[in-house]
Scaffold this motif. Structure first.
Motif, mmCIF file in Angstrom:
data_model
loop_
_atom_site.group_PDB
_atom_site.id
_atom_site.type_symbol
_atom_site.label_atom_id
_atom_site.label_comp_id
_atom_site.label_asym_id
_atom_site.label_seq_id
_atom_site.Cartn_x
_atom_site.Cartn_y
_atom_site.Cartn_z
ATOM 1 N N VAL A 1 -5.036 16.621 10.820
ATOM 2 C CA VAL A 1 -4.250 15.343 11.225
ATOM 3 C C VAL A 1 -3.172 15.842 12.114
ATOM 4 C CG1 VAL A 1 -2.879 13.550 10.233
ATOM 5 C CG2 VAL A 1 -5.074 14.147 9.371
ATOM 6 N N ASP A 2 -2.645 17.200 11.827
ATOM 7 C CA ASP A 2 -1.350 17.472 12.815
ATOM 8 C C ASP A 2 -1.886 17.692 14.018
ATOM 9 O OD1 ASP A 2 0.140 17.216 10.369
ATOM 10 O OD2 ASP A 2 -0.164 19.364 9.754
ATOM 11 N N THR A 3 -3.243 18.151 14.189
ATOM 12 C CA THR A 3 -3.543 18.340 15.798
ATOM 13 C C THR A 3 -3.479 17.016 16.491
ATOM 14 O OG1 THR A 3 -5.152 19.876 14.797
ATOM 15 C CG2 THR A 3 -5.205 19.461 16.901
ATOM 16 N N VAL A 4 -4.068 15.996 15.829
ATOM 17 C CA VAL A 4 -3.816 14.872 16.589
ATOM 18 C C VAL A 4 -2.391 14.261 16.611
ATOM 19 C CG1 VAL A 4 -5.012 12.823 16.824
ATOM 20 C CG2 VAL A 4 -6.342 14.545 15.733
ATOM 21 N N MET A 5 -1.795 14.248 15.538
ATOM 22 C CA MET A 5 -0.591 13.586 15.437
ATOM 23 C C MET A 5 0.517 14.563 16.310
ATOM 24 S SD MET A 5 0.429 10.902 14.022
ATOM 25 C CE MET A 5 2.316 10.828 13.522
ATOM 26 N N GLY A 6 0.514 15.757 16.377
ATOM 27 C CA GLY A 6 1.264 16.628 16.996
ATOM 28 C C GLY A 6 1.138 16.261 18.497
ATOM 29 N N ARG A 7 1.532 15.336 19.129
ATOM 30 C CA ARG A 7 1.127 14.978 20.512
ATOM 31 C C ARG A 7 1.280 16.236 21.377
ATOM 32 N NH1 ARG A 7 2.650 8.846 19.525
ATOM 33 N NH2 ARG A 7 1.372 8.896 17.708
ATOM 34 N N ILE B 1 -4.481 -0.999 23.382
ATOM 35 C CA ILE B 1 -5.769 -1.621 24.086
ATOM 36 C C ILE B 1 -6.719 -1.204 23.123
ATOM 37 C CG2 ILE B 1 -7.454 -1.351 26.077
ATOM 38 C CD1 ILE B 1 -5.161 -0.938 27.812
ATOM 39 N N LEU B 2 -6.926 -0.001 22.661
ATOM 40 C CA LEU B 2 -7.788 0.479 21.813
ATOM 41 C C LEU B 2 -7.605 -0.218 20.336
ATOM 42 C CD1 LEU B 2 -7.592 4.536 22.075
ATOM 43 C CD2 LEU B 2 -9.248 2.806 22.946
ATOM 44 N N MET B 3 -6.669 -0.429 20.001
ATOM 45 C CA MET B 3 -6.595 -1.290 19.049
ATOM 46 C C MET B 3 -7.138 -2.654 18.957
ATOM 47 S SD MET B 3 -4.360 -0.712 16.084
ATOM 48 C CE MET B 3 -4.423 -1.590 14.450
ATOM 49 N N LEU B 4 -6.913 -3.249 20.054
ATOM 50 C CA LEU B 4 -7.559 -4.661 20.263
ATOM 51 C C LEU B 4 -9.087 -4.391 20.195
ATOM 52 C CD1 LEU B 4 -7.035 -7.721 21.149
ATOM 53 C CD2 LEU B 4 -7.148 -6.760 23.475
ATOM 54 N N LEU C 1 -1.296 8.404 8.375
ATOM 55 C CA LEU C 1 -2.408 7.810 7.395
ATOM 56 C C LEU C 1 -3.439 7.352 8.262
ATOM 57 C CD1 LEU C 1 -2.238 7.642 4.522
ATOM 58 C CD2 LEU C 1 -1.594 5.285 4.449
ATOM 59 N N GLY C 2 -3.243 6.717 9.477
ATOM 60 C CA GLY C 2 -4.313 6.149 10.221
ATOM 61 C C GLY C 2 -5.174 7.294 10.647
ATOM 62 N N ILE C 3 -4.680 8.214 11.146
ATOM 63 C CA ILE C 3 -5.559 9.221 11.849
ATOM 64 C C ILE C 3 -6.241 9.798 10.711
ATOM 65 C CG2 ILE C 3 -5.370 11.432 12.996
ATOM 66 C CD1 ILE C 3 -2.910 10.058 14.383
ATOM 67 N N LEU C 4 -5.680 9.959 9.574
ATOM 68 C CA LEU C 4 -6.365 10.679 8.507
ATOM 69 C C LEU C 4 -7.695 9.772 8.022
ATOM 70 C CD1 LEU C 4 -6.649 12.917 5.990
ATOM 71 C CD2 LEU C 4 -5.146 11.026 4.838
ATOM 72 N N GLY C 5 -7.415 8.300 8.069
ATOM 73 C CA GLY C 5 -8.442 7.433 7.954
ATOM 74 C C GLY C 5 -9.776 7.517 9.040
ATOM 75 N N GLY D 1 -15.569 0.812 15.052
ATOM 76 C CA GLY D 1 -14.293 -0.003 15.412
ATOM 77 C C GLY D 1 -13.192 0.414 14.496
ATOM 78 N N TYR D 2 -13.769 0.805 13.173
ATOM 79 C CA TYR D 2 -12.816 1.366 11.995
ATOM 80 C C TYR D 2 -12.449 2.744 12.593
ATOM 81 C CZ TYR D 2 -14.261 -2.134 8.398
ATOM 82 O OH TYR D 2 -14.606 -3.217 7.778
ATOM 83 N N VAL D 3 -13.058 3.585 12.987
ATOM 84 C CA VAL D 3 -12.749 4.700 13.509
ATOM 85 C C VAL D 3 -11.499 4.537 14.297
ATOM 86 C CG1 VAL D 3 -13.410 6.935 14.232
ATOM 87 C CG2 VAL D 3 -14.787 5.896 12.917
ATOM 88 N N VAL D 4 -12.037 3.647 15.439
ATOM 89 C CA VAL D 4 -11.154 3.657 16.492
ATOM 90 C C VAL D 4 -9.563 2.939 16.229
ATOM 91 C CG1 VAL D 4 -10.677 2.568 18.661
ATOM 92 C CG2 VAL D 4 -12.472 3.580 18.339
ATOM 93 N N ILE D 5 -9.830 2.017 15.272
ATOM 94 C CA ILE D 5 -8.300 1.593 15.009
ATOM 95 C C ILE D 5 -7.633 2.580 13.915
ATOM 96 C CG2 ILE D 5 -8.941 -0.990 15.055
ATOM 97 C CD1 ILE D 5 -8.950 -0.898 12.071
ATOM 98 N N GLY D 6 -8.456 3.112 13.122
ATOM 99 C CA GLY D 6 -7.546 4.609 12.570
ATOM 100 C C GLY D 6 -6.810 5.109 13.346
ATOM 101 N N PHE D 7 -7.583 5.479 14.689
ATOM 102 C CA PHE D 7 -6.625 6.471 15.477
ATOM 103 C C PHE D 7 -5.795 5.551 16.423
ATOM 104 C CE2 PHE D 7 -10.420 9.355 15.053
ATOM 105 C CZ PHE D 7 -9.888 10.713 14.696
ATOM 106 N N ALA D 8 -6.038 4.544 16.827
ATOM 107 C CA ALA D 8 -5.152 3.510 17.382
ATOM 108 C C ALA D 8 -3.834 3.333 16.778
ATOM 109 C CB ALA D 8 -5.859 2.391 17.953
#
Lengths: 501, 149, 114
Positions: A478-484, A274-277, A321-325, A309-316
């Motif tokens: 990035v690890d904080t976000v990635m490591g769920r 959803i966030l991607m969309l 790499l996406g989260i870093l972006g 939107g760029y920030v959100v798609i990066g996370f989504a």
């Protein structure tokens, strides 16, 4: 010990301003600047001290253990966000010292400013759902009042619109928190995550997802919920526009979304889709609506919708790499969008209009404003070596490597659209034919200094792309976000598992 | 008290009764604040009742009667002082125990008036903050005029 | 369960009012209704059949397992304070808008476009 400073220093400053600065207005700026400088320094200290504490500092309040009390949690992501927020806040406050002379009620402005900062720092630090809601309301409440600060017709209207939408979605968030509490009997974020993980996912959780996406999505100004932003952000005084667009939508929106959906709920796929969309829609609609705007600040407002939107798609994307972006673009956008808003404020300060049709040929008279605006334009449109280039490049590469080729192409194309509408600003405001608006007043020293510092940061912040710095400071974030589950796992030892439940 | 605006506000009956009831409401608010740690209520509820006693006065006698007597500046300052005191209480707790807003006084004996550590003190600060804040909200809303001027 | 559903229904009533009404004051009231529904929901969460007030009192010895959950009550108190602030702010904004435009009708208050 260190963490409560982020909350009580601006809070104390706000009330000291109310108490002492009503008669002597210069006190207000002095107190506000001192408080901002203090917490900026403390946030840098916290950032560099964090690694020696094992990546997390947890402070309980009022002498109880979590989950029976509110806790403040500093991890890599939140310390990074604190630096972003307090950096922009300090520069905006510095800019405001002289900018605010055009308004009456200087002390009001700074008191509300400090309250907003309290709310944002609180949202970043808190580890408790209800506390998140309370701090969010503090920040939003001051934001509503600050949007209406000029008390012109448009400003009041924008503030009412913002307040209506904000209040409705805040209620939705509270409703979601209530549902979560009914499932887990706890409000501590990590404990909620722990119980949801062990107890399986109940169906009702999807209602919570929906409520939170609507709630925090509106604060982020993702596209179906973006209608307030292009009204509210331009109506506020320029330093506040810089704060709102630069950091408020990121703190209350993106940060809260990331913290809740990645760290507590473990990044469910449906939410990411959803966030991607929504992110892709934001990029397209925000970008194309910006082109047709003739109000300088309104154009910047729509541009914020597009860039967020760029920030959100990066996370989504959910990939490293996406989260870093996403993180990089969040930081860089905070810098260049505040710079651009401060520039627009300087133009309005000196010419008393922000209609691009009346402006023109200002580059000779407003040298600093025009030069810094050029830097901001190049950054936001992603021209190397300015910072925007790196974050956008990483996001586009991440999209393609994650298989989202359409999104990658959209991101790349709208980047060109971004360049187009900022060249429109350049042509109609700073270069090109001389417009009907005259330069009535010189841009004062404090405003120039703040803009120059931000412009320098646009270039200097590219430095964190150097591999060794990136490895040491960005990868842990990035690890904080990635490591769920890393967030929950780190907080778990602090949880008091008493018999009372 | 000299009333310079005898034609404003409500009827003579309401004004006369108000003269008696307003003190009762005010005292009831203070009672709830002081017993906040023993019975339901506390700083917020008591503060609201204290503010309502002022609101009561404003409604009965008209806003000009009250505006003449109320010192807006003092109320604003009191509110700010109460807020600062709340934060300072938290800071004392931080200094003494290491936790922000922790109890730094002895809890005393259960069910007695002087017990529960810092809670009665915080209740009083909150009462001042809420009472002044709520009344000022009412005051500012009441002082708006339909046309600008 | 029916109570929770009715809470949600009240919430939807608030949303409906906030979206469809044209009068500024009615919008403020609709937002108030939304807030009340959530407060009601939170209080209902705390309810436990046959349980008593969570208060220690002389001569009244209630075991902790027979008390209703006090946390949602604290949450409701806080959210009432927040709603008070929002309502007051919005009322002030509405009055200022009335001073400028001479109307509460949002279809006539359209100096900003979309």
């Amino acid at each position: 010990m260190i963490l409560s400073q982020f909350i009580f220093v601006p809070l104390l400053a706000a009330f000291l301003i109310v108490l002492f600065a009503r008669k002597k207005e210069n006190f207000a700026a002095a107190i506000a600047l001192a408080a901002c400088a203090w917490i900026l320094i403390v946030s840098f200290i916290a950032f560099f001290k964090l690694s020696s504490h094992g990546g997390m500092i947890l402070n309980n309040t009022s002498g109880w253990e979590i989950p029976y009390t509110i806790c403040l949690i500093l991890d890599n992501l939140s310390s990074f966000m604190l630096i972003v927020v307090n950096l922009v806040a300090f520069l905006s406050a510095f800019y405001a010292i002289q900018y605010i002379n055009h308004f009456t009620g200087k002390w009001n402005f700074f008191a509300l400013f400090m309250l907003m900062l309290t709310g944002m720092n609180g949202v970043i630090l808190t580890g408790d759902f209800f506390n998140l809601y309370v701090f969010m309301e503090i920040a939003l409440f001051s934001a509503y009042a600050l949007v209406a600060f000029g008390t012109e017709s448009e400003e009041l209207e924008a503030a009412f619109k913002y307040a209506t939408m904000g209040a409705i979605t805040s209620t939705m968030i509270l409703f979601g928190i209530g549902i979560l509490y009914s499932y887990t009997s706890t409000l501590t974020m990590a404990d909620v995550g722990l119980q949801l993980r062990s107890g399986g996912t109940p169906k009702m959780i999807f209602l919570v997802y929906g409520l939170f996406i609507a709630g925090f999505g509106l604060k982020t100004a993702l596209v179906p919920f973006h209608a307030w932003l292009p009204d509210a952000h331009p109506s506020a005084p320029a330093p506040i526009s810089a704060m709102l667009s630069g950091v408020l939508i990121k703190t209350l929106g993106v940060y809260a979304l990331v913290r809740i959906f990645f760290n507590v709920f473990g990044a469910p796929t449906v939410v990411l889709q959803i966030l991607m969309l929504l992110g892709t829609l934001s990029i397209i609609i925000g970008g194309f609506l910006s082109i047709v705007q003739w109000d300088f600040k309104r154009l910047l407002g729509f541009s914020s919708v597009s860039q967020i939107g760029y920030v959100v798609i990066g996370f989504a994307l959910g990939t490293t790499l996406g989260i870093l972006g996403g993180i990089l673009h969040l930081f860089y956008h905070a810098i260049f969008k505040s710079l651009l808003f401060l520039d627009s404020g300087a133009v309005e300060y000196s010419t008393d209009t922000r209609d691009l049709r009346q402006l023109g040929g200002l580059s000779k008279e407003l040298k600093v404003t025009s030069a810094t605006n050029m830097v901001g334009t190049l950054s936001i449109s992603g021209i190397p070596p300015f910072n925007g280039f790196f974050s956008k490049l990483i996001i586009i590469i991440a999209c393609i490597s994650a298989g989202q080729i359409v999104v990658g192409i959209v991101a790349a194309l709208v980047s060109i659209v971004t360049l187009a509408y900022f060249l429109k600003v350049q042509k109609h405001a700073f270069y090109g034919k001389k417009g009907s608006a005259k330069v009535l007043e010189k841009v004062p020293f404090a405003m120039k200094t703040a803009m120059i510092i931000l412009a320098a940061l646009c270039l200097l912040s590219s430095v964190i792309m150097i591999p060794s710095i990136r490895k040491n400071y960005l990868n842990p974030i990035v690890d904080t976000v990635m490591g769920r589950t890393s967030y929950i796992d780190k907080v778990e030892p602090y949880l008091d598992k008493g018999s009372v439940k | 008290m000299q009333n310079n605006f005898p034609n404003e506000g409500m009827s003579v009956i309401v004004k006369t009764i108000t003269r008696f009831t307003v003190w009762l409401i005010f005292l009831y608010g203070l009672y709830i604040v002081i017993h906040g740690h023993l019975s339901p209520g506390g700083g917020f509820a008591g503060g609201v009742i204290v503010a309502l006693s002022f609101v009561h006065l404003t409604l009965a006698y008209g806003k000009n009667f009250v505006m003449e007597r109320v010192n807006k500046f003092a109320m604003n300052s009191l509110e700010a002082i109460a807020a600062i005191l709340i934060v300072l209480t938290g800071l004392v707790g931080l200094y003494v125990t290491g936790y922000f807003l922790a109890n730094f006084m002895g809890v005393g004996k259960l069910y007695t008036l002087l017990s529960a550590g810092y809670i009665p003190m915080l209740n009083i600060f909150i009462c001042v903050k809420v009472g002044m804040g709520l009344y000022l909200v009412f005051y500012y809303l009441a002082s708006f005029k339909p046309k600008e001027g | 369960m029916i109570l929770y559903i009715m809470c949600f229904f009240l919430f939807l009533v608030g949303v409906y009012g906030a979206i469809t009404k044209r009068d500024l004051i009615k919008i403020i009231l609709a937002i108030g209704i939304m807030g009340y529904s959530v407060n009601l929901f939170l209080v209902l969460l705390a309810y436990r059949t046959g349980a008593l007030v969570p208060i220690l009192k002389k001569g009244l010895n209630i075991p902790a397992s027979m008390m209703v959950d006090p946390i949602p009550q604290a949450l409701v108190l806080t959210s009432i304070v927040i709603e008070l602030g929002i309502t007051a702010l919005m009322a002030a904004l509405a009055i200022r808008i009335y001073q400028k435009y001479g109307t509460f009708d949002i279809t006539k208050i359209r100096r900003l476009q979309g």
